[in-house]
Design an enzyme around this catalytic site. Structure first.
Site, PDB file in Angstrom:
ATOM      1  N   ASP A   1       0.860  -1.183   0.000  1.00 29.58           N
ATOM      2  CA  ASP A   1       0.000   0.000   0.000  1.00 29.58           C
ATOM      3  C   ASP A   1       0.890   1.225   0.000  1.00 29.58           C
ATOM      4  O   ASP A   1       1.793   1.333   0.836  1.00 29.58           O
ATOM      5  CB  ASP A   1      -0.893   0.018   1.247  1.00 29.58           C
ATOM      6  CG  ASP A   1      -2.004  -1.018   1.154  1.00 29.58           C
ATOM      7  OD1 ASP A   1      -2.176  -1.608   0.074  1.00 29.58           O
ATOM      8  OD2 ASP A   1      -2.679  -1.253   2.169  1.00 29.58           O
TER       9      ASP A   1
ATOM     10  N   ASP B   1     -14.146  -6.576  -4.585  1.00 30.88           N
ATOM     11  CA  ASP B   1     -14.255  -6.640  -3.126  1.00 30.88           C
ATOM     12  C   ASP B   1     -15.622  -7.216  -2.801  1.00 30.88           C
ATOM     13  O   ASP B   1     -16.646  -6.587  -3.090  1.00 30.88           O
ATOM     14  CB  ASP B   1     -14.131  -5.234  -2.511  1.00 30.88           C
ATOM     15  CG  ASP B   1     -12.735  -4.645  -2.713  1.00 30.88           C
ATOM     16  OD1 ASP B   1     -11.804  -5.407  -3.049  1.00 30.88           O
ATOM     17  OD2 ASP B   1     -12.583  -3.423  -2.525  1.00 30.88           O
TER      18      ASP B   1
END
Lengths: 257, 213
Positions: free
Chosen positions: A12, A131
């Protein structure tokens, strides 16, 4: 012998620095993306995925620079996700040295974008990120829906049907994250992973919930994933990529060592 | 004078990684990503990459007026084809409903279709994506220093089927054994991506940068 199952560490990136993931707010110690990418490459990572979690679009240019830096020193495939919304965004990342881009929210807002991007740049570089969260009650037939905004906002879209649609639109790969498991270290949602993997013809990367090496193996053997993605177990040096691969090998999984 | 390497840029995919990898292994070489006929014809070595669909690839080659330059380079100097590059070099591809290709080497490009693992019966995903082993069928200067059956990174849904089996210098198993590298005289062409294949790939590129067929 044949195609190896892939292990993909996920980094990230916030304003050009690697952070430990949105779920771990209290331990956001930053790292240099190039240095971390190089270390993973040396440990035998099969690919790298960078997720740009920079909040402000003003700072997006920083990510392009990160990708350029990494791509000039690390010679394994790179995927970049986060904020990819237009054909120009795709082009910019590919030109910077990314091999694939991962499209998430923009695919839901505008599914044709996936088709256009695949036609323009080739299926091989378009990853659709899904997701998903379980929405069935106990005892019911399993069903998962797509959620956005970090798992907070339901869309009403069935995850399996969506994966098939994205497959038909030209996605080259599916990056599947269980929002029920993400950050829990309880392992992948194996039923979800298998349901999606068996429903599409393209490779599926399982993500969300890895806490042990067994979880990685289960994702492949039981979830039928073609690749497994993990962040925290590698970031905190609980395991090296090489250790993970040697373990997968003991479970009878073909890996690149 | 340092040797020069031209990477043919005809708008098909990102060539930055190819250039970066060559610069990394051959720091003295002059690596140039170019669509100019002159640069390609003058270069000591030529890399012919490709990504996307074969129709677009051939269309762009014609649009940039590079077909004859590619043919010329493939006949005259160290020439490395990557991914879609080798497919374009053959006679014909099944992709896009069937396309006549450049015919530099005899053979066809064929879709993987429905594949099953012969051992387990499990369905195999297409594209063939990820790290697979390349079995070196013959010795070749470009294989030097690369262990037999090393893994390289692949992404493709179509594979090479050379008409002359002696063209095959590498094979890979994915449901069956397909040709993953071909070579003849000054041409070496691979289905995989050496620029994305870590040490083995870098070694192959380093070998190319020094190859004098």
């Amino acid at each position: 012998m044949g195609l190896a199952k892939r292990i993909i560490p996920c980094l990230d990136v916030d304003r050009g620095r690697v952070v430990k993931g949105v779920k771990f707010v209290e331990i956001r110690d930053a790292g240099d993306p190039v240095e971390i990418a190089r270390r993973y490459d040396q440990q035998g990572a099969d690919e790298l995925t960078f997720l740009d979690i920079t909040a402000s679009s003003d700072d997006r240019a920083t990510m392009v620079h990160v990708v350029e830096q990494v791509a000039s020193q690390v010679f394994i495939p790179l995927t970049v996700g986060g904020g990819i919304r237009t054909l120009d965004d795709v082009r910019r990342m590919l030109n910077a040295g990314a091999d694939k881009v991962s499209i998430n929210t923009a695919a839901i807002a505008q599914p044709e974008f996936v088709r256009e991007a695949a036609e323009r740049f080739g299926n091989q570089c378009i990853v659709v990120a899904i997701d998903a969260k379980a929405v069935h009650q106990q005892g019911e037939t399993p069903r998962w829906e797509i959620f956005t905004h970090g798992g907070r906002r339901p869309t009403g879209i069935d995850a399996v049907a969506w994966a098939q649609r994205m497959n038909a639109y030209g996605a080259g790969e599916i990056l599947l994250t269980s929002m029920d498991r993400d950050g829990t270290k309880r392992g992948f949602d194996l039923d979800l992973t298998r349901a999606i993997s068996e429903a599409v013809s393209i490779p599926v990367i399982a993500s969300g919930g890895v806490g042990t090496l067994d979880h990685l193996a289960d994702g492949i053997l039981l979830g039928k994933a073609d690749a497994v993605l993990a962040a925290s177990i590698f970031h905190f040096a609980e395991y090296s990529i090489e250790q993970a691969k040697r373990y997968l090998q003991t479970r009878g999984i073909e890996v690149r060592l | 004078m340092a040797s020069s390497i031209a990477i043919i840029d005809y708008g098909m995919g990102n060539l930055r990684s190819v250039a970066k990898a060559l610069e990394y292994v051959a720091p003295d070489a002059r690596v140039r990503v170019t669509q100019h006929r002159h640069d390609i014809l003058q270069a000591d070595r030529v890399v012919f990459p490709g990504q996307g669909s074969i129709r677009d690839c051939l269309h762009e080659l014609r649009r940039w007026n590079l077909v004859d330059v590619v043919r010329e380079a493939a006949l005259s100097k160290p020439f490395l084809g990557l991914c879609l590059g080798p497919q374009a070099l053959l006679d014909f591809s099944e992709e896009n409903g069937g396309m006549e290709c450049l015919g530099v080497l005899p053979g066809r490009v064929v879709w993987f279709g429905e594949l099953r693992d012969p051992a387990t019966g499990e369905r195999l995903k297409v594209p063939h994506m990820g790290w697979n082993q390349v079995h070196q069928l013959h010795q070749h200067p470009l294989w030097r220093g690369i262990p037999q059956d090393s893994r390289f990174y692949f992404v493709h849904s179509y594979y090479l089927q050379p008409a002359d089996p002696t063209l095959a210098v590498g094979s890979t198993a994915y449901g069956f054994d397909f040709t993953s590298a071909i070579a003849r005289h000054n041409i070496f062409a691979v289905q995989f991506h050496p620029e994305k294949s870590a040490q083995a790939g870098l070694r192959l590129l380093a070998n190319f940068a020094e190859w004098n067929p």
